[in-house]
Design a protein around this motif. Structure first.
Motif, PDB file in Angstrom:
ATOM      1  N   TYR A 165      -5.521  -2.616  -2.411  1.00 65.19           N
ATOM      2  CA  TYR A 165      -6.596  -1.633  -1.513  1.00 65.19           C
ATOM      3  C   TYR A 165      -7.974  -2.352  -2.177  1.00 65.19           C
ATOM      4  CZ  TYR A 165      -9.113   1.954   0.482  1.00 65.19           C
ATOM      5  OH  TYR A 165      -9.938   3.151   0.728  1.00 65.19           O
ATOM      6  N   GLN A 166      -7.750  -2.435  -3.263  1.00 63.93           N
ATOM      7  CA  GLN A 166      -9.093  -2.899  -3.854  1.00 63.93           C
ATOM      8  C   GLN A 166      -9.860  -4.059  -3.378  1.00 63.93           C
ATOM      9  OE1 GLN A 166     -10.926  -0.937  -6.511  1.00 63.93           O
ATOM     10  NE2 GLN A 166      -9.430   0.783  -6.407  1.00 63.93           N
ATOM     11  N   SER A 167      -8.684  -4.738  -3.450  1.00 63.62           N
ATOM     12  CA  SER A 167      -9.349  -6.015  -2.689  1.00 63.62           C
ATOM     13  C   SER A 167      -9.163  -6.604  -1.332  1.00 63.62           C
ATOM     14  CB  SER A 167      -8.070  -7.606  -2.664  1.00 63.62           C
ATOM     15  OG  SER A 167      -7.369  -7.574  -4.436  1.00 63.62           O
ATOM     16  N   GLY A 168      -9.292  -5.374  -1.095  1.00 61.32           N
ATOM     17  CA  GLY A 168      -9.124  -5.450   0.735  1.00 61.32           C
ATOM     18  C   GLY A 168     -10.683  -4.559   1.229  1.00 61.32           C
ATOM     19  N   PRO A 199     -10.492 -15.442  -5.168  1.00 64.12           N
ATOM     20  CA  PRO A 199     -10.471 -14.828  -6.305  1.00 64.12           C
ATOM     21  C   PRO A 199     -10.267 -13.153  -6.624  1.00 64.12           C
ATOM     22  CG  PRO A 199     -12.858 -15.057  -5.414  1.00 64.12           C
ATOM     23  CD  PRO A 199     -11.277 -15.137  -4.019  1.00 64.12           C
ATOM     24  N   LEU A 200     -10.620 -12.876  -5.768  1.00 66.30           N
ATOM     25  CA  LEU A 200     -10.524 -10.679  -5.987  1.00 66.30           C
ATOM     26  C   LEU A 200      -8.714 -10.889  -5.930  1.00 66.30           C
ATOM     27  CD1 LEU A 200     -12.540  -8.898  -3.534  1.00 66.30           C
ATOM     28  CD2 LEU A 200     -12.930  -9.250  -5.976  1.00 66.30           C
ATOM     29  N   ALA A 205       5.321  -5.038   2.893  1.00 70.63           N
ATOM     30  CA  ALA A 205       4.598  -3.856   3.318  1.00 70.63           C
ATOM     31  C   ALA A 205       3.451  -2.889   2.936  1.00 70.63           C
ATOM     32  CB  ALA A 205       6.043  -2.779   3.654  1.00 70.63           C
ATOM     33  N   ILE A 206       3.881  -2.357   0.682  1.00 70.76           N
ATOM     34  CA  ILE A 206       2.869  -2.121   0.176  1.00 70.76           C
ATOM     35  C   ILE A 206       1.225  -3.386   0.773  1.00 70.76           C
ATOM     36  CG2 ILE A 206       2.191  -1.138  -1.832  1.00 70.76           C
ATOM     37  CD1 ILE A 206       5.213  -0.528  -1.544  1.00 70.76           C
ATOM     38  N   ALA A 207       1.750  -4.315   0.545  1.00 70.22           N
ATOM     39  CA  ALA A 207       0.396  -5.245   0.089  1.00 70.22           C
ATOM     40  C   ALA A 207      -0.309  -6.036   1.106  1.00 70.22           C
ATOM     41  CB  ALA A 207       1.038  -6.534  -0.158  1.00 70.22           C
ATOM     42  N   VAL A 208       0.748  -5.760   2.937  1.00 69.57           N
ATOM     43  CA  VAL A 208      -0.158  -5.722   3.993  1.00 69.57           C
ATOM     44  C   VAL A 208      -1.094  -4.265   4.380  1.00 69.57           C
ATOM     45  CG1 VAL A 208       0.162  -5.940   6.611  1.00 69.57           C
ATOM     46  CG2 VAL A 208       1.535  -7.715   4.878  1.00 69.57           C
ATOM     47  N   ILE A 209      -0.213  -3.599   3.944  1.00 68.65           N
ATOM     48  CA  ILE A 209      -0.843  -2.390   4.561  1.00 68.65           C
ATOM     49  C   ILE A 209      -2.671  -1.690   3.116  1.00 68.65           C
ATOM     50  CG2 ILE A 209      -0.885   0.714   4.427  1.00 68.65           C
ATOM     51  CD1 ILE A 209       1.615  -0.545   5.228  1.00 68.65           C
ATOM     52  N   GLY A 210      -2.195  -2.131   2.697  1.00 68.73           N
ATOM     53  CA  GLY A 210      -3.375  -1.856   1.577  1.00 68.73           C
ATOM     54  C   GLY A 210      -4.132  -2.697   1.481  1.00 68.73           C
ATOM     55  N   ILE A 211      -4.145  -4.231   1.642  1.00 72.19           N
ATOM     56  CA  ILE A 211      -5.366  -5.129   1.953  1.00 72.19           C
ATOM     57  C   ILE A 211      -6.260  -4.693   3.249  1.00 72.19           C
ATOM     58  CG2 ILE A 211      -4.159  -7.172   3.280  1.00 72.19           C
ATOM     59  CD1 ILE A 211      -5.574  -8.382   1.008  1.00 72.19           C
TER      60      ILE A 211
END
Length: 415
Positions: free
Chosen positions: A238-241, A253-254, A306-312
């Motif tokens: 989420y922080q990266s996106g 880089p993020l 799934a967590i990574a895709v939704i988060g970003i």
């Protein structure tokens, strides 16, 4: 039977299904970066289907390039919103994103079995693809976003400060833009597009979306520290996106800081996945699916992906909903334009540092590696070769070199 019977889809439902099918086709066929994707969208929705007029489409593109997040995915989500409301927005995002996610998951699942000469050579070739692609991104963005000494200076300072705090670097870039780029913003004669006449979202919904975006940005680090690995993984993506300006390659880089630095993903696996992401259609942010699958911090392969895709993707979509009713007034303010100029220049510095570490240091080991990556860079910049062709060239060249070196070693061992 009444047309309003639950057994008969409503007009909005039929529109949402149509949106899903169109974006599935685009998700399968849209190779290239965000600018290429936007070209596909214009041809499909302005010229062919006439879902939008030229001015509305241009305004959507301008807004999504201004906001943090994946620009092409945000434009697609906006088109779905205008066509079929919330269902249409989600259908557009799902259709455009799902094919790329599935391909990245297939690569993540197969990667551990890519051993031996062929596997090592192919993975190394994907790392060299990353060198060529990121170098092209730095080149193009520097020419566009740092055309004068002030913005070039901001980019240089950002590149030097990148190893310490990337989020802080972006914030300082905005402040330097306010201080030094106000004259540039005031003298800009870029034509302003017409307002988004078709958007029916309320400003109340906009405020809720912005509050949710900011609340998650501030609250997830606390929740992640207290609630376990799944929330920490969600917070990292989420922080990266939420904080990446420019989308596409700028997220590199993020993501590296969020996944490689804490030891969740190895540098070699990170670069191999990034190279593979160049070979698939759809948004580059689906690289997150691969990282979530291979990450040691997730609850499991599928759950982590799934967590990574939704988060970003979530922060960028929330910002679209928040910005649509206010966009025209925001972009006409000179101070906002000046801050954005500083942020964009800082982003160039961030990406330039990422080109050196981890991309260059993790991939280029010999003069022949440099030659392969340089050929890929020239093919992208001068010959306008499609990214898929560069992926194939670099992979085959690295594979051939690996096999030749192995053969030479075997011959020496026999002699």
């Amino acid at each position: 039977m009444s047309i309003y019977s639950p057994a008969v889809p409503s007009t909005r439902d039929r529109y949402a299904i149509a949106v899903l099918l169109v974006f599935l086709k685009l998700g399968i066929s849209s190779f290239g970066g965000p600018i290429t994707h936007i070209g596909y969208f214009r041809r499909e929705f302005v010229e062919r289907r006439r879902w939008l007029d030229e001015r509305t489409f241009s305004d959507l593109v301008g807004m999504c390039q201004f906001l943090p997040g994946p620009a092409s995915s945000q434009v697609g989500f906006s088109i779905g919103l205008l066509k079929a409301g919330w269902r249409g927005g989600l259908a557009a995002w799902l259709g455009f994103t799902l094919p790329s996610v599935l391909l990245m998951l297939a690569f993540a699942a197969a990667a551990p079995d890519l051993g031996g000469r062929a596997g090592d050579g192919a993975v190394h070739g994907l790392k060299l693809v990353a060198v060529a692609v990121v170098a092209q991104a730095v080149w193009d963005m520097a020419r566009k976003l740092c055309p004068d000494r002030r913005r070039a200076g901001i980019a240089l300072l950002a590149g030097l400060a990148t190893p310490y705090a990337q989020v802080l670097v972006i914030a300082v870039g905005a402040l330097l833009g306010l201080a030094f780029c106000a004259v540039i913003a005031a003298t800009s004669h870029e034509p302003q597009p017409e307002p988004l006449a078709q958007w029916r979202g309320s400003r109340k919904v906009s405020a809720v979306a912005l509050a949710l975006y900011l609340g998650l940005l501030a609250g997830l680090p606390v929740l992640g520290a207290a609630a376990g690995q799944g929330w920490r993984l969600f917070d990292a993506f989420y922080q990266s996106g939420a904080l990446v300006f420019g989308g596409g390659h700028v997220v590199l880089p993020l993501l590296q800081q969020q996944t490689v630095a804490p030891g969740w993903v190895s540098p070699a696996a990170f670069l191999a996945g990034y190279g593979a992401a160049q070979a698939v259609p759809g948004p580059l942010f689906t690289f997150a699916a691969y990282l979530g699958w291979v990450s040691h911090a997730g609850p499991g392969h599928g759950s982590g992906a799934a967590i990574a895709v939704i988060g970003i993707f979530l922060p960028g979509l929330l910002l679209v909903v928040a910005a649509l009713p206010w966009w025209q007034a925001m972009r006409e303010r000179p101070r906002m334009a000046a801050a954005l100029a500083g942020v964009n220049a800082a982003v160039v510095g961030l990406l330039a540092f990422a080109l050196y570490s981890p991309v260059w240091t993790g991939a280029v080991r010999s003069p022949s590696d440099f030659a392969i990556a340089a050929c890929g860079f020239v093919a992208l910049v001068k010959w306008k070769a499609p990214p898929l062709a560069v992926v194939l060239f670099c992979t085959l060249a690295a594979l051939r070199r690996t096999c030749c070196l192995s053969s030479c070693g075997e011959v020496k061992g026999l002699s």
